[in-house]
Design an enzyme around this catalytic site. Structure first.
Site, PDB file in Angstrom:
ATOM      1  N   CYS A   1       0.862  -1.210   0.000  1.00  0.00           N
ATOM      2  CA  CYS A   1       0.000   0.000   0.000  1.00  0.00           C
ATOM      3  C   CYS A   1       0.887   1.245   0.000  1.00  0.00           C
ATOM      4  O   CYS A   1       0.731   2.145   0.834  1.00  0.00           O
ATOM      5  CB  CYS A   1      -0.926   0.039   1.205  1.00  0.00           C
ATOM      6  SG  CYS A   1      -1.930  -1.417   1.427  1.00  0.00           S
TER       7      CYS A   1
ATOM      8  N   CYS B   1      -1.310   6.677   9.806  1.00  0.00           N
ATOM      9  CA  CYS B   1      -1.280   8.089  10.206  1.00  0.00           C
ATOM     10  C   CYS B   1      -2.606   8.410  10.894  1.00  0.00           C
ATOM     11  O   CYS B   1      -3.222   9.441  10.652  1.00  0.00           O
ATOM     12  CB  CYS B   1      -1.022   9.006   9.012  1.00  0.00           C
ATOM     13  SG  CYS B   1      -2.135   8.761   7.609  1.00  0.00           S
TER      14      CYS B   1
ATOM     15  N   ASP C   1       1.168  -1.247  -4.887  1.00  0.00           N
ATOM     16  CA  ASP C   1      -0.138  -0.634  -4.663  1.00  0.00           C
ATOM     17  C   ASP C   1      -1.101  -1.232  -5.677  1.00  0.00           C
ATOM     18  O   ASP C   1      -0.735  -1.442  -6.836  1.00  0.00           O
ATOM     19  CB  ASP C   1      -0.081   0.889  -4.815  1.00  0.00           C
ATOM     20  CG  ASP C   1      -1.265   1.579  -4.144  1.00  0.00           C
ATOM     21  OD1 ASP C   1      -1.068   2.177  -3.070  1.00  0.00           O
ATOM     22  OD2 ASP C   1      -2.391   1.511  -4.682  1.00  0.00           O
TER      23      ASP C   1
END
Length: 407
Positions: A220, A337, A244
């Protein structure tokens, strides 16, 4: 532009942004591209005002007792109403009597905690920390990572270009600037000496503890920031597989590879079923992005509980893929994140309950191997970084090692 016309542009922008359908930066860029006649100073004023309204949207809406964009703008400009709502040809319509009456009655009610935090109520119930939310709502500094040069060399060259920069506190690769940097005119950037990357993301790459002999995958990989940092850490040796599922996202990495002179990254949107011997399976998981609100404060309004549940499902699915493809003795590195336990600690706990062959790597020891500044978190199993504690974006890292013999 006259003052009224500037504010008319602001109103048009927030009217679109507050629909919560598209990222604010995309809306702003599209709006300004279509209006090339707007000068540089006017563009700066308009964009600064729009971001200010986004960061204070909940308090302004609470005071206005309305979520309507015009009423929010009225609250923000209440000290200069006649200047702003002047009825000029390209400006805002004059105030109506009803609006004047409403503004005369100032709201004296205290803000609920979630409003003070500028955080949707359901999300605040998960975060439960007012000061933390306030830190997430303050603008972030611009962060760069030194590439193929030492940080001291980068600092020197950026200062020669007239930029006020300083080293980051934790990352030995990082440089930060409080001022905006025009990358098109920054030769240090154009020549591949630096790349844009938040300090937390730089630290996550360092903690992967990669070596040229490792078989590495950045799963990813998205925009490729982590892969590019790993390439620098490896000195362009070895090989990094940047994966990805979206081939278009991979295409966006190619100009960065050329600018930075990176030769040890292979881009792919396919992984062979037989590929089960990775030394480092790095998952920068799709997540809510709650840790990046300093840069994208509008994102909090586009998130909902259904989207969060779907993200958690995907995160668990990707971890299971990583478990299968990590070699015995290899490391599965999970990062987001996000600042939400739903996407971090809870995901790891569920994963370990079903995968006894994995155990925690002491992340403090890995930190102390590469980073001189003190380890900033109490847990040695899972690391949290945040604007409140480390001055970085919100970030989570957990390192797991596979040992099928001891499970």
């Amino acid at each position: 532009m006259q003052s009224g016309a500037r504010y008319q542009a602001v109103l048009e922008l927030i009217s679109e942004i507050f629909k919560d359908e598209k990222p604010a930066d995309a809306v702003i860029n599209e709006y300004l591209r279509a209006r090339k006649y707007i000068g540089a100073k006017d563009r700066r004023f308009i964009t600064d005002m729009v971001w200010e309204l986004i960061r204070n949207r909940m308090k302004l809406s609470f005071d206005a007792e309305s979520a309507a964009p015009r009423q929010i703008l009225l609250q923000a400009a209440r000290d200069k109403l006649d200047e702003v709502f002047d009825g000029s040809p390209y400006g805002l319509a004059p105030l109506q009597e009803e609006e004047r009456s409403r503004l005369a009655k100032e709201n004296t009610q205290p803000y609920p905690a979630f409003v003070e935090a500028e955080c949707p109520e359901w999300l605040f119930a998960k975060i439960k920390n007012l000061e933390f939310c306030k830190a997430l709502n303050r603008p972030a500094m611009v962060n760069f990572r030194a590439h193929n040069h030492s940080r001291d060399e980068v600092l020197c060259r950026l200062r020669q270009e007239g930029l006020d920069v300083e080293p980051t506190v934790y990352s030995p690769l990082g440089v930060k600037s409080a001022q905006r940097v025009n990358l098109a005119n920054c030769m240090t950037y154009q020549d591949g000496w630096i790349d844009v990357q938040d300090e937390a993301s730089q630290l996550a790459a360092i903690l992967c503890d990669v070596r040229p002999t490792h078989k590495i995958i950045d799963y990813c990989c998205g925009a490729g920031g982590k892969s590019l940092a790993l390439a620098h850490l490896l000195g362009n040796q070895g090989k990094i597989l940047a994966y990805d599922s979206n081939a278009k996202r991979l295409d966006k990495i190619k100009p960065r590879l050329l600018r930075l002179g990176v030769r040890n990254i292979e881009l792919t949107d396919i992984i062979a079923d037989s590929d089960k011997d990775f030394d480092r399976f790095i998952i920068d998981a799709p997540c809510s992005g709650t840790g990046t609100w300093r840069r994208s404060p509008d994102a909090k309004f586009r998130l909902n509980e259904k989207k969060l549940l779907e993200l958690v499902r995907v995160q668990q699915e990707i971890l299971h893929i990583g478990a299968e493809k990590t070699k015995n003795g290899g490391r599965l590195i999970y990062m987001t994140c996000s600042v939400l336990a739903d996407e971090n600690e809870h995901v790891i706990d569920r994963f370990l309950a079903g995968h006894p062959e994995f155990h925690f790597v002491n992340i403090r020891k890995v930190w102390e191997k590469y980073i001189e500044t003190p380890y900033p978190h109490k847990s040695e199993n899972m690391l949290r970084l945040s604007p409140l504690t480390t001055g970085t974006d919100g970030f989570f890292v957990c390192i797991l090692e596979k040992n099928t013999l001891g499970c």
